[in-house]
Design a protein around this motif. Structure first.
Motif, PDB file in Angstrom:
ATOM      1  N   ASP A  59       3.057   3.511   6.796  1.00  0.00           N
ATOM      2  CA  ASP A  59       4.185   2.776   6.245  1.00  0.00           C
ATOM      3  C   ASP A  59       3.986   1.288   6.505  1.00  0.00           C
ATOM      4  O   ASP A  59       4.125   0.833   7.644  1.00  0.00           O
ATOM      5  CB  ASP A  59       5.489   3.267   6.884  1.00  0.00           C
ATOM      6  N   GLN A  60       3.664   0.552   5.461  1.00  0.00           N
ATOM      7  CA  GLN A  60       3.383  -0.878   5.608  1.00  0.00           C
ATOM      8  C   GLN A  60       4.607  -1.646   6.086  1.00  0.00           C
ATOM      9  O   GLN A  60       4.480  -2.641   6.783  1.00  0.00           O
ATOM     10  CB  GLN A  60       2.883  -1.453   4.285  1.00  0.00           C
ATOM     11  N   GLU A  61       5.788  -1.186   5.744  1.00  0.00           N
ATOM     12  CA  GLU A  61       7.009  -1.869   6.172  1.00  0.00           C
ATOM     13  C   GLU A  61       7.195  -1.771   7.692  1.00  0.00           C
ATOM     14  O   GLU A  61       7.711  -2.689   8.324  1.00  0.00           O
ATOM     15  CB  GLU A  61       8.228  -1.282   5.461  1.00  0.00           C
ATOM     16  N   ASP A  62       6.798  -0.644   8.277  1.00  0.00           N
ATOM     17  CA  ASP A  62       6.968  -0.409   9.714  1.00  0.00           C
ATOM     18  C   ASP A  62       5.792  -1.003  10.502  1.00  0.00           C
ATOM     19  O   ASP A  62       5.962  -1.642  11.520  1.00  0.00           O
ATOM     20  CB  ASP A  62       7.105   1.092   9.972  1.00  0.00           C
ATOM     21  N   ASP A  63       4.565  -0.747  10.023  1.00  0.00           N
ATOM     22  CA  ASP A  63       3.326  -1.238  10.636  1.00  0.00           C
ATOM     23  C   ASP A  63       3.160  -0.822  12.097  1.00  0.00           C
ATOM     24  O   ASP A  63       2.552  -1.527  12.887  1.00  0.00           O
ATOM     25  CB  ASP A  63       3.205  -2.756  10.499  1.00  0.00           C
ATOM     26  N   LEU A 104       0.837  -1.182   0.000  1.00  0.00           N
ATOM     27  CA  LEU A 104       0.000   0.000   0.000  1.00  0.00           C
ATOM     28  C   LEU A 104       0.878   1.240   0.000  1.00  0.00           C
ATOM     29  O   LEU A 104       1.824   1.345   0.778  1.00  0.00           O
ATOM     30  CB  LEU A 104      -0.920   0.004   1.225  1.00  0.00           C
ATOM     31  N   ASP A 105       0.565   2.193  -0.876  1.00  0.00           N
ATOM     32  CA  ASP A 105       1.380   3.393  -1.042  1.00  0.00           C
ATOM     33  C   ASP A 105       0.552   4.637  -0.718  1.00  0.00           C
ATOM     34  O   ASP A 105      -0.037   5.253  -1.604  1.00  0.00           O
ATOM     35  CB  ASP A 105       1.925   3.452  -2.468  1.00  0.00           C
ATOM     36  N   ALA A 117      -3.910   3.657  12.135  1.00  0.00           N
ATOM     37  CA  ALA A 117      -3.575   4.804  11.291  1.00  0.00           C
ATOM     38  C   ALA A 117      -4.779   5.265  10.477  1.00  0.00           C
ATOM     39  O   ALA A 117      -5.031   6.467  10.350  1.00  0.00           O
ATOM     40  CB  ALA A 117      -2.409   4.458  10.370  1.00  0.00           C
ATOM     41  N   ALA A 118      -5.552   4.330   9.941  1.00  0.00           N
ATOM     42  CA  ALA A 118      -6.732   4.685   9.150  1.00  0.00           C
ATOM     43  C   ALA A 118      -7.800   5.341  10.018  1.00  0.00           C
ATOM     44  O   ALA A 118      -8.410   6.344   9.629  1.00  0.00           O
ATOM     45  CB  ALA A 118      -7.288   3.449   8.452  1.00  0.00           C
ATOM     46  N   GLN A 119      -8.027   4.798  11.209  1.00  0.00           N
ATOM     47  CA  GLN A 119      -9.029   5.397  12.095  1.00  0.00           C
ATOM     48  C   GLN A 119      -8.611   6.802  12.519  1.00  0.00           C
ATOM     49  O   GLN A 119      -9.450   7.706  12.598  1.00  0.00           O
ATOM     50  CB  GLN A 119      -9.267   4.491  13.299  1.00  0.00           C
TER      51      GLN A 119
END
Length: 137
Positions: free
Chosen positions: A39-43, A33-34, A50-52
């Motif tokens: 940051d998907q790598e860090d999560d 996901l960009d 993050a979305a909420q």
């Protein structure tokens, strides 16, 4: 040892993720996901958190992100309605009531506002009713 599986009936979008593909156009190399806010790598924070936060900061109300599949590899749903049937407890669904609620609540408009706030473009033509499962340990 088995897993307990719950059923989720939601109205919204399947965002994908987990150990499957993202169901949005904003993916970069290797299907990650960009988006600038996660940051998907860090999560950390998780996509869910993050979305909420992003939705809250944008003033979007009535829309939630739910996880499905499993706790270890969650995939995500963007929803305005979620009914959960827990293992061993069947749940009666009044589809006429759900349809009336959908029309009265402008659910599609709420979901569009949320997708814009998240900077996401779904690969699905429109939101709809989705049936998903969630396995608990």
């Amino acid at each position: 040892m088995g897993r307990s599986t719950n059923a989720l009936l939601v109205y919204g979008y399947d965002l994908g993720g987990g150990d499957g593909d993202w169901q949005v156009q904003e993916t970069g190399s290797f299907g990650l996901l960009d988006v600038p806010w996660w940051d998907q790598e860090d999560d950390d924070p998780s996509f869910l958190e993050a979305a909420q936060t992003r939705l809250r900061e944008a003033g979007v109300t009535g829309v939630e992100v739910h996880t499905h599949t499993s706790r270890d590899y969650p995939a995500y749903l963007l929803t305005v309605h979620c009914t959960t049937a827990y293992r061993g407890t069947p749940k009666r669904i009044d589809f006429d009531d759900l349809t009336r609620s959908q029309l009265a609540g402008d659910w599609d408009d709420q979901l569009d506002a949320a997708m814009k706030a998240l900077g996401l473009t779904s690969t699905q033509d429109s939101p709809g009713w989705l049936l998903a499962s969630y396995a608990e340990l």
